[in-house]
Design a protein around this motif. Structure first.
Motif, PDB file in Angstrom:
ATOM      1  N   SER A  94       5.787   7.076   6.258  1.00 10.12           N
ATOM      2  CA  SER A  94       5.910   6.278   7.472  1.00 10.12           C
ATOM      3  C   SER A  94       4.560   6.131   8.155  1.00 10.12           C
ATOM      4  O   SER A  94       4.260   5.069   8.715  1.00 10.12           O
ATOM      5  CB  SER A  94       6.941   6.890   8.427  1.00 10.12           C
ATOM      6  OG  SER A  94       6.734   8.258   8.533  1.00 10.12           O
ATOM      7  N   PHE A  95       3.714   7.161   8.073  1.00 12.33           N
ATOM      8  CA  PHE A  95       2.385   7.028   8.672  1.00 12.33           C
ATOM      9  C   PHE A  95       1.582   5.943   7.972  1.00 12.33           C
ATOM     10  O   PHE A  95       0.932   5.123   8.624  1.00 12.33           O
ATOM     11  CB  PHE A  95       1.626   8.360   8.615  1.00 12.33           C
ATOM     12  CG  PHE A  95       0.259   8.274   9.200  1.00 12.33           C
ATOM     13  CD1 PHE A  95       0.092   8.213  10.576  1.00 12.33           C
ATOM     14  CD2 PHE A  95      -0.863   8.214   8.393  1.00 12.33           C
ATOM     15  CE1 PHE A  95      -1.170   8.088  11.116  1.00 12.33           C
ATOM     16  CE2 PHE A  95      -2.119   8.090   8.935  1.00 12.33           C
ATOM     17  CZ  PHE A  95      -2.276   8.030  10.295  1.00 12.33           C
ATOM     18  N   VAL A  96       1.662   5.942   6.644  1.00 11.16           N
ATOM     19  CA  VAL A  96       0.922   4.929   5.895  1.00 11.16           C
ATOM     20  C   VAL A  96       1.400   3.534   6.262  1.00 11.16           C
ATOM     21  O   VAL A  96       0.600   2.615   6.484  1.00 11.16           O
ATOM     22  CB  VAL A  96       1.052   5.187   4.380  1.00 11.16           C
ATOM     23  CG1 VAL A  96       0.565   3.994   3.589  1.00 11.16           C
ATOM     24  CG2 VAL A  96       0.261   6.414   3.986  1.00 11.16           C
ATOM     25  N   GLN A  97       2.733   3.394   6.383  1.00 13.51           N
ATOM     26  CA  GLN A  97       3.267   2.083   6.748  1.00 13.51           C
ATOM     27  C   GLN A  97       2.808   1.664   8.149  1.00 13.51           C
ATOM     28  O   GLN A  97       2.455   0.514   8.386  1.00 13.51           O
ATOM     29  CB  GLN A  97       4.791   2.129   6.702  1.00 13.51           C
ATOM     30  CG  GLN A  97       5.427   0.770   6.536  1.00 13.51           C
ATOM     31  CD  GLN A  97       6.324   0.740   5.315  1.00 13.51           C
ATOM     32  OE1 GLN A  97       7.182   1.596   5.158  1.00 13.51           O
ATOM     33  NE2 GLN A  97       6.125  -0.225   4.448  1.00 13.51           N
ATOM     34  N   LEU A  98       2.784   2.653   9.049  1.00 16.54           N
ATOM     35  CA  LEU A  98       2.355   2.403  10.429  1.00 16.54           C
ATOM     36  C   LEU A  98       0.898   1.954  10.458  1.00 16.54           C
ATOM     37  O   LEU A  98       0.556   0.943  11.080  1.00 16.54           O
ATOM     38  CB  LEU A  98       2.528   3.697  11.241  1.00 16.54           C
ATOM     39  CG  LEU A  98       2.385   3.590  12.737  1.00 16.54           C
ATOM     40  CD1 LEU A  98       3.653   3.007  13.314  1.00 16.54           C
ATOM     41  CD2 LEU A  98       2.116   4.959  13.349  1.00 16.54           C
ATOM     42  N   VAL A  99       0.043   2.715   9.758  1.00 16.97           N
ATOM     43  CA  VAL A  99      -1.377   2.364   9.726  1.00 16.97           C
ATOM     44  C   VAL A  99      -1.552   0.962   9.182  1.00 16.97           C
ATOM     45  O   VAL A  99      -2.319   0.153   9.713  1.00 16.97           O
ATOM     46  CB  VAL A  99      -2.159   3.376   8.861  1.00 16.97           C
ATOM     47  CG1 VAL A  99      -3.569   2.888   8.621  1.00 16.97           C
ATOM     48  CG2 VAL A  99      -2.174   4.725   9.520  1.00 16.97           C
ATOM     49  N   GLU A 100      -0.778   0.662   8.139  1.00 10.57           N
ATOM     50  CA  GLU A 100      -0.901  -0.658   7.538  1.00 10.57           C
ATOM     51  C   GLU A 100      -0.594  -1.745   8.561  1.00 10.57           C
ATOM     52  O   GLU A 100      -1.313  -2.736   8.672  1.00 10.57           O
ATOM     53  CB  GLU A 100       0.057  -0.749   6.347  1.00 10.57           C
ATOM     54  CG  GLU A 100      -0.301  -1.869   5.410  1.00 10.57           C
ATOM     55  CD  GLU A 100       0.732  -2.016   4.308  1.00 10.57           C
ATOM     56  OE1 GLU A 100       1.558  -1.096   4.139  1.00 10.57           O
ATOM     57  OE2 GLU A 100       0.707  -3.048   3.635  1.00 10.57           O
ATOM     58  N   MET A 101       0.478  -1.547   9.334  1.00 15.92           N
ATOM     59  CA  MET A 101       0.856  -2.560  10.311  1.00 15.92           C
ATOM     60  C   MET A 101      -0.179  -2.680  11.420  1.00 15.92           C
ATOM     61  O   MET A 101      -0.534  -3.784  11.833  1.00 15.92           O
ATOM     62  CB  MET A 101       2.236  -2.240  10.893  1.00 15.92           C
ATOM     63  CG  MET A 101       3.345  -2.531   9.904  1.00 15.92           C
ATOM     64  SD  MET A 101       4.947  -2.506  10.650  1.00 15.92           S
ATOM     65  CE  MET A 101       5.418  -0.839  10.585  1.00 15.92           C
ATOM     66  N   VAL A 102      -0.688  -1.506  11.891  1.00 14.60           N
ATOM     67  CA  VAL A 102      -1.663  -1.533  12.980  1.00 14.60           C
ATOM     68  C   VAL A 102      -2.943  -2.226  12.531  1.00 14.60           C
ATOM     69  O   VAL A 102      -3.475  -3.100  13.220  1.00 14.60           O
ATOM     70  CB  VAL A 102      -1.960  -0.093  13.469  1.00 14.60           C
ATOM     71  CG1 VAL A 102      -3.149  -0.097  14.423  1.00 14.60           C
ATOM     72  CG2 VAL A 102      -0.741   0.498  14.134  1.00 14.60           C
TER      73      VAL A 102
END
Lengths: 204, 204
Positions: A94-102
């Motif tokens: 989920s962190f990776v997905q979050l970073v990707e979106m940000v």
């Protein structure tokens, strides 16, 4: 001093790739030229530096045996450590997905140069491996765990950039046909690992 | 069902030597044969079962969050395997330490789910997963065989090289300590790839 020692040790002695073979897949697949290798390396340092402290806190206050006493003393016998794999991988993914979106939202140029590597990182063994080693080594403080995460990331960065540089140099070498590409990369990695064994025993 | 689904992943499309998947956690467990075989069986089961389950629910998974769904399914099977290993072969599970957990991020599993499980019917996915796990296990066992035999002179912990050959007993033989160290695993895999690619070229 202890944290510096741990930092240097996790870069050179306990190198993620050469001592534990973690993150081999992307290490071999994305090391064809130095620039992309460096991009992936930086992303790994960043993700490791953030997910490791998060997982450390989760492990300390949620997962390890008897860690739930801060809610109520009756929970001292609860041991949730069997859940650690699923929690760690969920945090990382989920962190990776979050970073990707940000990154996609605020810095499209960085996204286009780093973006393709971010999904790869969720399944990079080095990230989950570092969290599991952190659990096994049971660091005393949050600072030490962060140092370990950053150190492992820098070690991984160093390894992938140097092998990418070597692979760029050998493009025009006369290598036996069946050994070209993957085979020779493995053998180079083996030789580099022998070189890294020379760092064993470093201490401050 | 096509027999090829089962046979090609084991030799022709071997996940390690041809597709370069799942080298990450594999090499560290090949110092001795016993943990290598346990690891091979665990990975085979996880690949087969998770491919099967994902294939069953493939029509209901939203595309955007499929990575997280896949990771959770895989993590569930890995937790099951870990608990079983801890209960029945505790010594081996201690030797495997964090590498059991790292099966989650083993690229073979994600790779097969993405390439096969998400599009094909459940039964072929199960067979494909199992076959890929076996192909992976084959390489693991070959590497472990050489590393244990040359590195410590034993197979499954039983002495193979006669005691009287050793320098300590008046012979001239010494175990090659380098084979126990990480670098030799990389070089051995490099050589295996070399051998396999030379043979396959002759087939064509």
């Amino acid at each position: 001093m202890e944290s510096l020692n741990l930092f240097v040790k996790s870069i050179f002695v306990d190198n993620m790739i050469f001592a534990y073979f973690l993150g081999m897949c992307s290490f071999l697949a994305v090391s064809k030229n130095v620039k992309t290798a460096a991009g992936l390396g930086v992303a790994v340092i960043f993700v490791l530096g953030v997910t490791l402290p998060i997982n450390y806190l989760l492990n300390k206050y949620l997962l390890s045996p008897g860690s739930l006493t801060w809610i109520s003393p009756e929970l001292a016998n609860v041991d949730l450590s069997f859940l650690s794999f699923i929690i760690f991988i969920a945090v990382i993914a989920s962190f990776v997905q979050l970073v990707e979106m940000v990154v996609e939202k605020f810095s499209p140029s960085l996204y286009s140069s780093l973006g393709i590597f971010l999904p790869l990182i969720a399944v990079n063994c080095a990230i989950l491996g570092a969290s599991l080693f952190m659990q096994q080594k049971a660091f005393a403080t949050l600072g030490l765990a962060t140092c370990y995460g950053l150190g492992s990331g820098v070690g991984w960065f160093l390894a992938i950039v140097s092998i990418a540089a070597i692979r760029e140099k050998i493009t025009y070498s006369n290598i036996p046909k069946p050994l070209q590409g993957l085979g020779i990369t493995f053998i180079i990695a083996g030789l580099m690992a022998i070189a890294f064994m020379g760092f064993m025993g470093i201490n401050f | 069902m096509d027999k090829k689904v089962f046979t090609t992943p084991i030799l022709k499309q071997n996940p390690i030597t041809v597709l370069v998947l799942g080298i990450c956690s594999a090499l560290a467990v090949t110092v001795k044969l016993e943990p290598a075989i346990v690891m091979a069986i665990s990975v085979t089961l996880v690949t087969g079962l998770s491919s099967f389950l994902i294939s069953l629910i493939r029509k209901t998974i939203p595309n955007r969050i499929r990575i997280i769904v896949q990771l959770v399914v895989v993590a569930m099977f890995v937790i099951l395997i870990e608990q079983i290993l801890k209960a029945y072969v505790y010594d081996v599970s201690k030797q495997l330490s964090v590498y059991v957990g790292l099966i989650i991020t083993n690229c073979i599993i994600m790779g097969r789910i993405e390439a096969f499980g998400l599009t094909e019917k459940p039964l072929p996915s199960l067979v494909d997963g199992l076959a890929n796990g076996l192909g992976y296990g084959l390489i693991l066992i070959v590497v472990a065989f050489f590393r244990e035999l040359i590195g410590s002179g034993t197979l499954f912990g039983a002495q193979i090289i006669p005691q009287s050959w050793y320098a300590a007993n008046g012979g001239a033989y010494l175990n090659n300590g380098l084979f126990i160290m990480p670098p030799m695993a990389l070089i051995l895999i490099g050589c295996l790839i070399w051998i396999q690619r030379s043979i396959q070229k002759e087939d064509k």
